[in-house]
Design a protein around this motif. Structure first.
Motif, PDB file in Angstrom:
ATOM      1  N   LYS A  39       0.827  -1.205   0.000  1.00  0.00           N
ATOM      2  CA  LYS A  39       0.000   0.000   0.000  1.00  0.00           C
ATOM      3  C   LYS A  39       0.864   1.258   0.000  1.00  0.00           C
ATOM      4  O   LYS A  39       0.618   2.202  -0.767  1.00  0.00           O
ATOM      5  CB  LYS A  39      -0.928  -0.013   1.216  1.00  0.00           C
ATOM      6  CG  LYS A  39      -1.865   1.185   1.285  1.00  0.00           C
ATOM      7  CD  LYS A  39      -2.768   1.098   2.507  1.00  0.00           C
ATOM      8  CE  LYS A  39      -3.695   2.315   2.571  1.00  0.00           C
ATOM      9  NZ  LYS A  39      -4.568   2.260   3.780  1.00  0.00           N
ATOM     10  N   GLU A  40       1.902   1.270   0.875  1.00  0.00           N
ATOM     11  CA  GLU A  40       2.782   2.432   0.968  1.00  0.00           C
ATOM     12  C   GLU A  40       3.522   2.673  -0.347  1.00  0.00           C
ATOM     13  O   GLU A  40       3.654   3.804  -0.821  1.00  0.00           O
ATOM     14  CB  GLU A  40       3.811   2.237   2.098  1.00  0.00           C
ATOM     15  CG  GLU A  40       3.195   2.210   3.489  1.00  0.00           C
ATOM     16  CD  GLU A  40       4.188   1.780   4.542  1.00  0.00           C
ATOM     17  OE1 GLU A  40       3.897   1.980   5.747  1.00  0.00           O
ATOM     18  OE2 GLU A  40       5.259   1.228   4.173  1.00  0.00           O
ATOM     19  N   LEU A  41       4.014   1.617  -0.947  1.00  0.00           N
ATOM     20  CA  LEU A  41       4.832   1.744  -2.156  1.00  0.00           C
ATOM     21  C   LEU A  41       3.996   2.127  -3.375  1.00  0.00           C
ATOM     22  O   LEU A  41       4.438   2.902  -4.236  1.00  0.00           O
ATOM     23  CB  LEU A  41       5.591   0.440  -2.411  1.00  0.00           C
ATOM     24  CG  LEU A  41       6.654   0.096  -1.349  1.00  0.00           C
ATOM     25  CD1 LEU A  41       7.221  -1.286  -1.593  1.00  0.00           C
ATOM     26  CD2 LEU A  41       7.760   1.146  -1.339  1.00  0.00           C
ATOM     27  N   THR A  42       2.790   1.571  -3.499  1.00  0.00           N
ATOM     28  CA  THR A  42       1.947   1.935  -4.650  1.00  0.00           C
ATOM     29  C   THR A  42       1.565   3.413  -4.583  1.00  0.00           C
ATOM     30  O   THR A  42       1.482   4.105  -5.607  1.00  0.00           O
ATOM     31  CB  THR A  42       0.677   1.065  -4.682  1.00  0.00           C
ATOM     32  OG1 THR A  42       0.025   1.139  -3.412  1.00  0.00           O
ATOM     33  CG2 THR A  42       1.011  -0.369  -5.013  1.00  0.00           C
ATOM     34  N   GLU A  43       1.316   3.908  -3.358  1.00  0.00           N
ATOM     35  CA  GLU A  43       0.973   5.324  -3.204  1.00  0.00           C
ATOM     36  C   GLU A  43       2.156   6.235  -3.491  1.00  0.00           C
ATOM     37  O   GLU A  43       2.023   7.267  -4.149  1.00  0.00           O
ATOM     38  CB  GLU A  43       0.444   5.583  -1.791  1.00  0.00           C
ATOM     39  CG  GLU A  43      -0.919   4.948  -1.525  1.00  0.00           C
ATOM     40  CD  GLU A  43      -1.386   5.167  -0.102  1.00  0.00           C
ATOM     41  OE1 GLU A  43      -0.598   5.741   0.698  1.00  0.00           O
ATOM     42  OE2 GLU A  43      -2.518   4.765   0.231  1.00  0.00           O
ATOM     43  N   SER A  44       3.349   5.879  -2.973  1.00  0.00           N
ATOM     44  CA  SER A  44       4.525   6.752  -3.155  1.00  0.00           C
ATOM     45  C   SER A  44       5.075   6.683  -4.572  1.00  0.00           C
ATOM     46  O   SER A  44       5.597   7.680  -5.096  1.00  0.00           O
ATOM     47  CB  SER A  44       5.616   6.366  -2.160  1.00  0.00           C
ATOM     48  OG  SER A  44       6.051   5.021  -2.391  1.00  0.00           O
ATOM     49  N   LEU A  45       4.956   5.500  -5.232  1.00  0.00           N
ATOM     50  CA  LEU A  45       5.512   5.339  -6.581  1.00  0.00           C
ATOM     51  C   LEU A  45       4.474   5.621  -7.659  1.00  0.00           C
ATOM     52  O   LEU A  45       4.825   5.799  -8.840  1.00  0.00           O
ATOM     53  CB  LEU A  45       6.067   3.919  -6.753  1.00  0.00           C
ATOM     54  CG  LEU A  45       7.252   3.542  -5.844  1.00  0.00           C
ATOM     55  CD1 LEU A  45       7.602   2.068  -6.015  1.00  0.00           C
ATOM     56  CD2 LEU A  45       8.471   4.423  -6.139  1.00  0.00           C
ATOM     57  N   GLY A  46       3.219   5.603  -7.266  1.00  0.00           N
ATOM     58  CA  GLY A  46       2.157   5.849  -8.235  1.00  0.00           C
ATOM     59  C   GLY A  46       2.071   4.763  -9.286  1.00  0.00           C
ATOM     60  O   GLY A  46       1.927   5.058 -10.471  1.00  0.00           O
ATOM     61  N   THR A  47       2.144   3.503  -8.869  1.00  0.00           N
ATOM     62  CA  THR A  47       2.116   2.395  -9.803  1.00  0.00           C
ATOM     63  C   THR A  47       1.393   1.218  -9.171  1.00  0.00           C
ATOM     64  O   THR A  47       0.963   1.275  -8.022  1.00  0.00           O
ATOM     65  CB  THR A  47       3.555   1.980 -10.205  1.00  0.00           C
ATOM     66  OG1 THR A  47       3.489   0.950 -11.175  1.00  0.00           O
ATOM     67  CG2 THR A  47       4.344   1.508  -8.994  1.00  0.00           C
ATOM     68  N   ASP A  48       1.236   0.132  -9.948  1.00  0.00           N
ATOM     69  CA  ASP A  48       0.566  -1.062  -9.425  1.00  0.00           C
ATOM     70  C   ASP A  48       1.601  -2.027  -8.817  1.00  0.00           C
ATOM     71  O   ASP A  48       2.788  -1.695  -8.698  1.00  0.00           O
ATOM     72  CB  ASP A  48      -0.226  -1.754 -10.531  1.00  0.00           C
ATOM     73  CG  ASP A  48       0.653  -2.127 -11.722  1.00  0.00           C
ATOM     74  OD1 ASP A  48       1.915  -1.999 -11.614  1.00  0.00           O
ATOM     75  OD2 ASP A  48       0.121  -2.559 -12.753  1.00  0.00           O
ATOM     76  N   ARG A  49       1.137  -3.254  -8.499  1.00  0.00           N
ATOM     77  CA  ARG A  49       2.035  -4.219  -7.839  1.00  0.00           C
ATOM     78  C   ARG A  49       3.209  -4.598  -8.730  1.00  0.00           C
ATOM     79  O   ARG A  49       4.342  -4.760  -8.254  1.00  0.00           O
ATOM     80  CB  ARG A  49       1.271  -5.478  -7.432  1.00  0.00           C
ATOM     81  CG  ARG A  49       2.097  -6.444  -6.565  1.00  0.00           C
ATOM     82  CD  ARG A  49       1.336  -7.714  -6.227  1.00  0.00           C
ATOM     83  NE  ARG A  49       2.098  -8.530  -5.298  1.00  0.00           N
ATOM     84  CZ  ARG A  49       3.164  -9.282  -5.613  1.00  0.00           C
ATOM     85  NH1 ARG A  49       3.617  -9.275  -6.874  1.00  0.00           N
ATOM     86  NH2 ARG A  49       3.797 -10.004  -4.697  1.00  0.00           N
ATOM     87  N   ASP A  50       2.992  -4.792 -10.037  1.00  0.00           N
ATOM     88  CA  ASP A  50       4.086  -5.155 -10.942  1.00  0.00           C
ATOM     89  C   ASP A  50       5.159  -4.062 -10.962  1.00  0.00           C
ATOM     90  O   ASP A  50       6.364  -4.332 -11.013  1.00  0.00           O
ATOM     91  CB  ASP A  50       3.558  -5.396 -12.349  1.00  0.00           C
ATOM     92  CG  ASP A  50       2.711  -6.658 -12.438  1.00  0.00           C
ATOM     93  OD1 ASP A  50       2.884  -7.529 -11.542  1.00  0.00           O
ATOM     94  OD2 ASP A  50       1.898  -6.781 -13.372  1.00  0.00           O
ATOM     95  N   GLY A  51       4.705  -2.797 -10.946  1.00  0.00           N
ATOM     96  CA  GLY A  51       5.658  -1.695 -10.932  1.00  0.00           C
ATOM     97  C   GLY A  51       6.454  -1.655  -9.632  1.00  0.00           C
ATOM     98  O   GLY A  51       7.656  -1.339  -9.625  1.00  0.00           O
ATOM     99  N   VAL A  52       5.758  -1.967  -8.511  1.00  0.00           N
ATOM    100  CA  VAL A  52       6.446  -2.020  -7.215  1.00  0.00           C
ATOM    101  C   VAL A  52       7.501  -3.116  -7.210  1.00  0.00           C
ATOM    102  O   VAL A  52       8.622  -2.935  -6.737  1.00  0.00           O
ATOM    103  CB  VAL A  52       5.427  -2.237  -6.077  1.00  0.00           C
ATOM    104  CG1 VAL A  52       6.145  -2.544  -4.765  1.00  0.00           C
ATOM    105  CG2 VAL A  52       4.530  -1.020  -5.915  1.00  0.00           C
ATOM    106  N   MET A  53       7.167  -4.294  -7.796  1.00  0.00           N
ATOM    107  CA  MET A  53       8.105  -5.406  -7.845  1.00  0.00           C
ATOM    108  C   MET A  53       9.324  -5.050  -8.700  1.00  0.00           C
ATOM    109  O   MET A  53      10.465  -5.362  -8.336  1.00  0.00           O
ATOM    110  CB  MET A  53       7.423  -6.656  -8.374  1.00  0.00           C
ATOM    111  CG  MET A  53       8.342  -7.879  -8.479  1.00  0.00           C
ATOM    112  SD  MET A  53       9.093  -8.354  -6.891  1.00  0.00           S
ATOM    113  CE  MET A  53       7.676  -9.109  -6.083  1.00  0.00           C
TER     114      MET A  53
END
Length: 576
Positions: A39-53
């Motif tokens: 949740k924290e990473l998708t909000e800060s990076l502005g991307t979905d789970r694949d982008g977070v990975m």
């Protein structure tokens, strides 16, 4: 480095994890850094789970590059967490002093010797690991076989065998005792220059904390004056005090009889036949001298002046005919000046017995004479106190017992019965004083100079020091094993421990005492730092530098990675 995730009921967390081999040799991993929740990473990076990975994998790659750069720069960064508890049963302190003994052990080829024995007996346990640990612990932490196994569990390299295997191995070691000794002697010549042209022989005994005789454990004259059954050990060392061979025999057997069997083993199995046999008077019987007069062997043995034939004894006690050892000038002992009190004087003559033509050398040392005179003065004082108190104790067989100077008179001048009167025996005191400072040696080296012969005889202190080290520092007694084979194996490990230690001591060129070497080795501990490597916990000194130099390894860096420590262990075994 890699990315791992951890899912809970309400969230998913991302971590950077590092894989490594732990202290037990097993593959495991640890978390290096927490990247955050999904949740924290998708909000800060502005991307979905694949982008977070994808972002997380890039962070792992950067962390890997940083780790590699730190290693290349010889800098190690280890994270500690003040809010994280220690794991259960997590060992952090390890003992590493054995690594220096290990370099000597493998230099002596004991691993190859154990392989040969294994091929003959077909057992499954690791005899090399058992023997090496028994030797290391005998030097560093002497104790029972069970205690040795427990102590070895704290080494950087843990035992690769079970405790019950140790006792099985003892039976095999006993059977192969002569083979192990002979191979160790041959291999030792590749490590050091052995002074095996001179062999010292002596005996000692070891007590058992039992009350009844059993097997070879017999009642005999204990060196510690204990009333326990004992076994006896006869040992040969070379001219530098490095052990060569030993044997065990029952405690009630005459030690004179132990020389020939062990010497025959040296001649036949060790392939060593040219040497000078040197011992004290108690092991220099006519039979042993005759045996060592054969072949290429010779002898130099201490001779009791009191046991010489009357004519030879009077010649020895006569103060005339002596020469100064330093320049061979004639000296009258009754006219020695103060400036010569530290000198040494001698005279010699042929000494022929029924079977041997020998040479009898008598030496006189003013310094030794003064020492004996002072010792006897104190004994006379104690004898006078016995007489004054009227409580004379029964004289023991100890030749230094002051009661020997107390005489007893139980008749009148007319020969009638009277009360017992004790007196100081001045005649006995005067008779003993005649021998002050005198020392006798017999040898079949009829034409050699006296000085080298005396130097060889004086070196007998080295074998006495070996026995002291085994008994005091290695705690070889009391022995707790019971079966005959295991008793033999116990003393084999003590003998091999002494051999390993003496070679290490010789490599250090005699610059340090036994106490200094052993205490330094015992203090060489290492702390496991978060499974990343080890930090030395000992003080660096001239001695630790010398140990590293002669053994070809270095453990005195501020931090040692696990990989580097494995390399050190391999080098100590001669495998790198």
């Amino acid at each position: 480095m890699k990315v791992t995730t951890s899912k809970s009921k309400n969230s998913e967390s991302f971590y950077i994890t590092q894989s490594y081999i732990n202290s037990n040799g097993k593959s495991t991993s640890k978390r290096i850094r927490k990247l955050g929740t999904l949740k924290e990473l998708t909000e800060s990076l502005g991307t979905d789970r694949d982008g977070v990975m994808a972002w997380a994998k890039e962070q792992a790659r950067l962390e890997t590059e940083k780790y590699k750069k730190d290693r290349e720069a010889k800098t190690v960064l280890v994270p500690f967490h003040a809010d994280r508890q220690m794991d259960y049963d997590c060992q952090k302190l390890y003992k590493g002093g054995y690594l220096f003994l290990q370099s000597i052990y493998y230099g002596l080829g004991f691993d190859r010797i154990c392989r040969k024995i294994r091929d003959r007996h077909k057992f499954q346990y690791d005899l090399n690991a058992i023997l090496s640990d028994l030797i290391y612990t005998r030097i560093l932490e002497p104790g029972s076989k069970r205690a040795s196994y427990k102590a070895a569990m704290d080494y950087l390299e843990k035992p690769s065998y079970e405790k019950h295997d140790v006792y099985r191995a003892l039976d095999v070691l006993a059977q192969e005792c002569d083979f192990i000794q002979s191979e160790a002697f041959k291999n030792s010549n590749f490590l050091i220059d052995r002074n095996d042209g001179i062999l010292y022989y002596d005996c000692t005994n070891y007590y058992f904390e039992i009350e009844q005789e059993e097997g070879g454990k017999k009642y005999g004259k204990s060196k510690e004056h204990r009333p326990n059954p004992i076994v006896q050990m006869g040992m040969f060392t070379d001219g530098d005090g490095t052990p060569l061979a030993f044997s065990i025999f029952p405690g009630n057997r005459n030690e004179q009889q132990s020389v020939k069997p062990l010497e025959k083993t040296i001649l036949q199995k060790f392939g060593h036949s040219k040497f000078i046999y040197c011992c004290d008077a108690g092991l220099g019987s006519e039979s042993n001298r005759e045996f060592n007069h054969m072949g290429e062997r010779s002898f130099i043995v201490t001779q009791s002046i009191k046991k010489l034939p009357a004519e030879d004894r009077e010649w020895a006690l006569n103060g005339s005919g002596f020469k100064r050892l330093s320049d061979d000038s004639a000296v009258d002992l009754s006219r020695i000046g103060e400036e010569e009190k530290r000198g040494l004087f001698y005279k010699d003559c042929p000494y022929t017995t029924k079977k041997l033509h020998q040479r009898l050398i008598i030496t006189y040392s003013p310094k030794y004479a003064a020492y004996q005179k002072e010792i006897r003065r104190r004994q006379v004082e104690r004898a006078e106190k016995m007489i004054a108190s009227g409580k004379r104790k029964a004289q023991r067989k100890n030749p230094n017992d002051p009661a020997r100077f107390v005489g007893k008179l139980a008749v009148t001048k007319e020969g009638e019965k009277a009360s017992i009167q004790y007196y100081l025996d001045e005649e006995k005191i005067a008779e003993e004083a005649r021998y002050d400072g005198l020392y006798a040696i017999c040898t079949d080296l009829l034409d050699d100079d006296v000085a080298p012969i005396l130097k060889v005889s004086e070196g007998r202190w080295r074998i006495e020091e070996c026995f002291r080290i085994m008994k005091t520092d290695f705690e070889a007694r009391p022995a707790f094993v019971r079966l005959e084979n295991r008793i033999k194996a116990h003393f084999l490990t003590c003998f091999l421990a002494l051999l390993v230690y003496r070679i290490l001591e010789k490599k250090l060129e005699g610059s340090y005492t036994c106490e200094e070497i052993l205490s330094t080795l015992k203090e060489m501990n290492f702390a496991d730092i978060e499974d990343q490597g080890y930090m030395p916990l000992y003080r660096r000194s001239k001695l630790t530098d010398a140990l590293h130099e002669v053994c070809g390894i270095r453990t005195d860096y501020q931090f040692i990675t696990r990989q580097k420590m494995r390399g050190i262990q391999k080098r100590s075994k001669g495998r790198e």
